[in-house]
Design a protein around this motif. Structure first.
Motif, mmCIF file in Angstrom:
data_model
loop_
_atom_site.group_PDB
_atom_site.id
_atom_site.type_symbol
_atom_site.label_atom_id
_atom_site.label_comp_id
_atom_site.label_asym_id
_atom_site.label_seq_id
_atom_site.Cartn_x
_atom_site.Cartn_y
_atom_site.Cartn_z
ATOM 1 N N LEU A 40 -9.260 -7.432 -10.112
ATOM 2 C CA LEU A 40 -9.116 -8.879 -10.066
ATOM 3 C C LEU A 40 -7.919 -9.257 -9.197
ATOM 4 N N VAL A 41 -6.838 -8.514 -9.341
ATOM 5 C CA VAL A 41 -5.629 -8.771 -8.548
ATOM 6 C C VAL A 41 -5.894 -8.460 -7.075
ATOM 7 N N ALA A 42 -6.598 -7.375 -6.803
ATOM 8 C CA ALA A 42 -6.889 -7.012 -5.410
ATOM 9 C C ALA A 42 -7.737 -8.086 -4.724
ATOM 10 N N VAL A 43 -8.753 -8.574 -5.412
ATOM 11 C CA VAL A 43 -9.606 -9.621 -4.833
ATOM 12 C C VAL A 43 -8.787 -10.899 -4.615
ATOM 13 N N PHE A 44 -7.981 -11.247 -5.594
ATOM 14 C CA PHE A 44 -7.146 -12.436 -5.466
ATOM 15 C C PHE A 44 -6.213 -12.326 -4.255
ATOM 16 N N LEU A 45 -5.559 -11.178 -4.102
ATOM 17 C CA LEU A 45 -4.637 -10.985 -2.978
ATOM 18 C C LEU A 45 -5.371 -10.975 -1.649
ATOM 19 N N LEU A 46 -6.563 -10.438 -1.641
ATOM 20 C CA LEU A 46 -7.355 -10.414 -0.414
ATOM 21 C C LEU A 46 -7.648 -11.827 0.078
ATOM 22 N N TYR A 47 -7.869 -12.739 -0.852
ATOM 23 C CA TYR A 47 -8.180 -14.121 -0.484
ATOM 24 C C TYR A 47 -6.938 -14.984 -0.282
ATOM 25 N N THR A 48 -5.847 -14.685 -0.959
ATOM 26 C CA THR A 48 -4.668 -15.552 -0.841
ATOM 27 C C THR A 48 -3.615 -15.018 0.123
ATOM 28 N N TYR A 49 -3.622 -13.721 0.370
ATOM 29 C CA TYR A 49 -2.694 -13.120 1.336
ATOM 30 C C TYR A 49 -3.524 -12.404 2.392
ATOM 31 N N SER A 50 -3.565 -11.086 2.353
ATOM 32 C CA SER A 50 -4.383 -10.310 3.294
ATOM 33 C C SER A 50 -4.691 -8.951 2.690
ATOM 34 N N TRP A 51 -5.446 -8.164 3.431
ATOM 35 C CA TRP A 51 -5.802 -6.832 2.963
ATOM 36 C C TRP A 51 -4.562 -5.960 2.817
ATOM 37 N N LYS A 52 -3.519 -6.227 3.615
ATOM 38 C CA LYS A 52 -2.312 -5.395 3.553
ATOM 39 C C LYS A 52 -1.619 -5.521 2.200
ATOM 40 N N GLU A 53 -1.472 -6.737 1.729
ATOM 41 C CA GLU A 53 -0.847 -6.946 0.418
ATOM 42 C C GLU A 53 -1.729 -6.391 -0.697
ATOM 43 N N ALA A 54 -3.042 -6.603 -0.574
ATOM 44 C CA ALA A 54 -3.963 -6.068 -1.574
ATOM 45 C C ALA A 54 -3.885 -4.545 -1.610
ATOM 46 N N ALA A 55 -3.777 -3.920 -0.443
ATOM 47 C CA ALA A 55 -3.679 -2.459 -0.374
ATOM 48 C C ALA A 55 -2.368 -1.967 -0.979
ATOM 49 N N ALA A 56 -1.277 -2.628 -0.649
ATOM 50 C CA ALA A 56 0.030 -2.197 -1.169
ATOM 51 C C ALA A 56 0.072 -2.277 -2.689
ATOM 52 N N VAL A 57 -0.384 -3.381 -3.233
ATOM 53 C CA VAL A 57 -0.389 -3.543 -4.688
ATOM 54 C C VAL A 57 -1.352 -2.547 -5.337
ATOM 55 N N SER A 58 -2.492 -2.298 -4.708
ATOM 56 C CA SER A 58 -3.446 -1.335 -5.255
ATOM 57 C C SER A 58 -2.860 0.073 -5.295
ATOM 58 N N VAL A 59 -2.183 0.475 -4.230
ATOM 59 C CA VAL A 59 -1.574 1.810 -4.195
ATOM 60 C C VAL A 59 -0.498 1.937 -5.270
ATOM 61 N N ILE A 60 0.331 0.920 -5.404
ATOM 62 C CA ILE A 60 1.371 0.952 -6.444
ATOM 63 C C ILE A 60 0.731 1.065 -7.820
ATOM 64 N N ARG A 61 -0.290 0.255 -8.064
ATOM 65 C CA ARG A 61 -0.982 0.291 -9.365
ATOM 66 C C ARG A 61 -1.588 1.651 -9.632
ATOM 67 N N ILE A 62 -2.272 2.203 -8.663
ATOM 68 C CA ILE A 62 -2.937 3.496 -8.841
ATOM 69 C C ILE A 62 -1.925 4.592 -9.130
ATOM 70 N N LEU A 63 -0.818 4.591 -8.408
ATOM 71 C CA LEU A 63 0.196 5.620 -8.635
ATOM 72 C C LEU A 63 0.821 5.498 -10.022
ATOM 73 N N VAL A 64 1.180 4.282 -10.405
ATOM 74 C CA VAL A 64 1.814 4.092 -11.714
ATOM 75 C C VAL A 64 0.849 4.430 -12.844
ATOM 76 N N ILE A 65 -0.349 3.879 -12.799
ATOM 77 C CA ILE A 65 -1.336 4.150 -13.850
ATOM 78 C C ILE A 65 -1.696 5.638 -13.857
ATOM 79 N N GLY A 66 -1.833 6.215 -12.680
ATOM 80 C CA GLY A 66 -2.169 7.635 -12.588
ATOM 81 C C GLY A 66 -1.097 8.533 -13.188
ATOM 82 N N PHE A 67 0.159 8.248 -12.887
ATOM 83 C CA PHE A 67 1.241 9.069 -13.437
ATOM 84 C C PHE A 67 1.424 8.846 -14.932
ATOM 85 N N LEU A 68 1.166 7.634 -15.395
ATOM 86 C CA LEU A 68 1.336 7.349 -16.821
ATOM 87 C C LEU A 68 0.162 7.833 -17.675
#
Length: 164
Positions: A40-68
């Motif tokens: 939901l956050v990735a889609v929101f960022l894609l529409y309100t910012y750009s793919w770059k912000e959506a990608a950055a937030v997605s990578v951070i989320r994946i790393l944090v959730i993955g490590f935890l």
């Protein structure tokens, strides 16, 4: 500075949604199927910012959730799915007439495709594509639609806002 703070908050929201999803018992009988609340956050960022912000937030989320809550393989599978998903959503977003729900559906399906391709490569078993992908295709359609409907509603309610 304001954009960095906003991206930090979006990353936190995505991480929280990812954590909530680990608590939800979804019994589909298909291993790995999740609702994808954090998308939901990735889609929101894609529409309100750009793919770059959506990608950055997605990578951070994946790393944090993955490590935890996961492991190295879960991180690799999630990164592959997210990369294919975000690329397809960014391309489809440019096509006129495709709604946020349509973009999200494509993201859900392509996320599962990215993950099954990695699984087939890691396990050296192309039969996974034949047997497992049809179920993941249906799951991606359903979850992508649900997240797309939520995303469209959030976008409608926050129209014109780029910061929290």
């Amino acid at each position: 500075m304001k954009k960095t703070a906003s991206m930090g908050l979006f990353a936190a929201v995505a991480i929280i949604l990812g954590y909530i999803e680990t608590l939800l018992p979804i019994f589909t009988g298909i291993p790995g199927v999740k609702l994808g609340l954090a998308n939901l956050v990735a889609v929101f960022l894609l529409y309100t910012y750009s793919w770059k912000e959506a990608a950055a937030v997605s990578v951070i989320r994946i790393l944090v959730i993955g490590f935890l809550f996961g492991n190295l393989f879960s991180i690799l599978f999630s990164l592959a799915g997210a990369a294919v998903s975000l690329a397809s959503m960014a391309l489809l977003k440019k096509v006129s007439g495709i709604s946020a729900a349509g973009v999200s559906i494509a993201g859900g399906v392509s996320h599962n495709l990215g993950q099954i391709l990695v699984a087939a490569a890691v396990l050296e078993n192309r039969n996974l594509l034949l047997y497992y992908f049809p179920a993941l295709l249906i799951a991606g359609l359903v979850t992508g639609l649900l997240i797309g409907i939520l995303s469209a509603e959030v976008l409608k309610r926050t129209a014109g806002r780029k910061s929290i």
